[in-house]
Design an enzyme around this catalytic site. Structure first.
Site, short mmCIF file in Angstrom:
data_model
loop_
_atom_site.label_atom_id
_atom_site.label_comp_id
_atom_site.label_asym_id
_atom_site.label_seq_id
_atom_site.Cartn_x
_atom_site.Cartn_y
_atom_site.Cartn_z
N ASP A 1 4.05 16.87 -0.62
CA ASP A 1 2.58 16.81 -0.69
C ASP A 1 2.08 17.10 -2.10
OD1 ASP A 1 3.02 16.52 1.95
OD2 ASP A 1 2.09 18.39 2.57
N ASP B 1 11.63 15.89 3.28
CA ASP B 1 11.57 16.40 1.89
C ASP B 1 12.34 17.70 1.77
OD1 ASP B 1 9.57 17.75 3.36
OD2 ASP B 1 8.08 17.68 1.75
N ALA C 1 -5.76 17.10 9.26
CA ALA C 1 -5.61 15.70 9.66
C ALA C 1 -4.29 15.11 9.16
CB ALA C 1 -6.78 14.87 9.15
C1 GLA Z 1 3.92 18.79 5.59
C2 GLA Z 1 4.67 19.48 4.46
C3 GLA Z 1 5.53 18.49 3.68
C4 GLA Z 1 6.39 17.63 4.59
C5 GLA Z 1 5.55 17.06 5.73
C6 GLA Z 1 6.41 16.34 6.74
O1 GLA Z 1 2.96 17.92 5.09
O2 GLA Z 1 3.78 20.13 3.59
O3 GLA Z 1 6.31 19.18 2.73
O4 GLA Z 1 7.50 18.35 5.05
O5 GLA Z 1 4.82 18.06 6.41
O6 GLA Z 1 7.04 15.26 6.16
#
Ligand code: GLA
Length: 384
Positions: free
Chosen positions: A170, A37, A121
């Site tokens: 996220d 991302d 988690a």
């Molecule tokens: C965490 C970060 C996201 C993303 C993931 C890996 O969850 O908050 O922005 O980079 O790691 O894909």
């Protein structure tokens, strides 16, 4: 700890003698597109039916009073004195700070939050907390913030207070998710499609390694810096390239000798491969070809483990065991890594038998009781 919305509402009444508005903010899973991302890729996350409940009401003062039902801790702070503290408080304070910095008329409020989302988690409890609060404040104070802006405000809150330089995945999944759908999100433009996810044949099952991960620990930010460094070098060698999207894995391999840092080379190779995989994955999902989609998930795990180096022995073990079962279409570590869950697509009638076997083997090897969660895809953050 599992807390129901009724329990959260009751706790609110007990503490603040008032009737709150209630909100649900989900955690997220991600099918494919990990650590890309923030590397200009596409990701395929979804909001889940496990998340955080918020009970919130204005209190007509200039003070914020918040109770974390899970941690049994309170926070009382004046709006003119918002500053970093630590732990869960920074997720809350970061959001308030961002809203105030943007001159939104946030006033004093009372809140209680909690639900079911194991911390560390890989289910993004942090985004669920940030987005749940921002969404609730938007509602109770009529701030008129769009949903996409809520995700951006919360991402900035995470950068500035807990200090994790996260991408947008996220927060976007938590707010924009839709029941029974996966988001195919272009992290460059924030354009997204909602793809129906058909769970008729395969169940979405997470296995929590119980190895606790903390992205605030620094390794996440290191990955981000290494990718940026790699992109600079790629731009020098391939001046036409604006982002990782414009580079193929072969082009990375072709200039391997010019990388003076072997880790940076590996990060670039992973990112370009994962961008390709996510695009392939989207086509397979649209064609409902879960079997081949699952193969890509296994490949993603290998890349995360060997090239991006964000796995650990326990997660590798869980994925290796998953590979031994033809009824598991795909399995990989999910989220930031360094611990947390694997995501598995398992034939419905075999879920019980296979997960019991894997949990047993895991216990024998590491002495840890892994937890198994079946997931449903839910709507994003909403009022109840
Ligand atoms: C965490 C970060 C996201 C993303 C993931 C890996 O969850 O908050 O922005 O980079 O790691 O894909």
């Amino acid at each position: 700890m599992i807390l129901s919305v009724q329990e959260i509402a009751a706790l609110f009444k007990e503490k603040f003698y008032n009737d709150p508005r209630l909100f649900f903010s989900p955690g997220r899973i991600n099918f494919i597109g990990e650590h890309i991302d923030y590397n200009d890729g596409f990701v395929m996350p979804a909001a889940i039916d496990k998340g955080i409940f918020f009970a919130v009401a204005p209190n007509n003062t200039n003070t914020v009073n918040i109770y974390s039902a899970e941690m049994h801790e309170e926070l009382h702070i004046a709006l003119h004195d918002i500053h970093k503290i630590d732990g869960w408080k920074n997720y809350i304070l970061g959001v308030i700070d961002q809203l105030l910095k943007r001159n939104y008329p946030v006033k004093g409020f009372d809140a209680v939050f909690g639900g079911f989302l194991p911390v560390g988690a890989g289910l993004s409890s942090s985004a669920a907390v940030e987005c749940g609060l921002a969404f609730a404040l938007n509602d109770i104070f009529d701030l008129n913030i769009s949903k996409v802006d809520i995700t951006l405000i919360c991402q900035k809150a995470e950068h500035t207070y807990p200090g994790v330089q996260c991408g947008i995945m996220d927060q976007f999944a938590s707010v924009m998710g839709k029941k029974d759908h996966v988001l195919l999100l272009d992290c460059n433009t924030l354009h997204y499609d909602l793809l129906p996810f058909n769970t008729d044949e395969y169940a979405i099952v997470l296995i929590n390694s119980k190895v606790h991960h903390s992205l605030a620990g620094g390794e996440y930010n290191v990955r981000r810096q290494q990718s940026e460094k790699g992109m600079q070098l790629l731009k020098e060698k391939y001046p036409f390239a604006k982002t990782f999207r414009d580079i193929t894995p072969q082009q990375v391999k072709d200039i391997k000798a010019t990388f003076d840092d072997a880790d940076v080379y590996k990060r670039c190779l992973y990112v370009t491969e994962e961008i390709e995989r996510t695009q392939k994955g989207a086509l397979l999902l649209k064609a409902r070809n879960i079997k081949d989609f699952g193969e890509l998930m296994f490949k993603t795990h290998e890349g995360l483990s060997k090239l991006y180096n964000v796995s650990c022995e326990e997660l590798d073990f869980l994925v290796d065991r998953a590979k031994e079962h033809p009824e598991i279409a795909g399995s990989r570590l999910m989220g930031g890594g360094f611990g947390g869950c694997t995501i598995n697509l398992i034939k419905h009638d075999k879920v019980e038998e296979i997960t019991c076997a894997i949990v047993k083997q895991y216990k024998e090897k590491f002495g840890i009781e892994a937890e198994v969660y079946s997931m449903r895809l839910s709507d994003g953050t909403h009022i109840l």
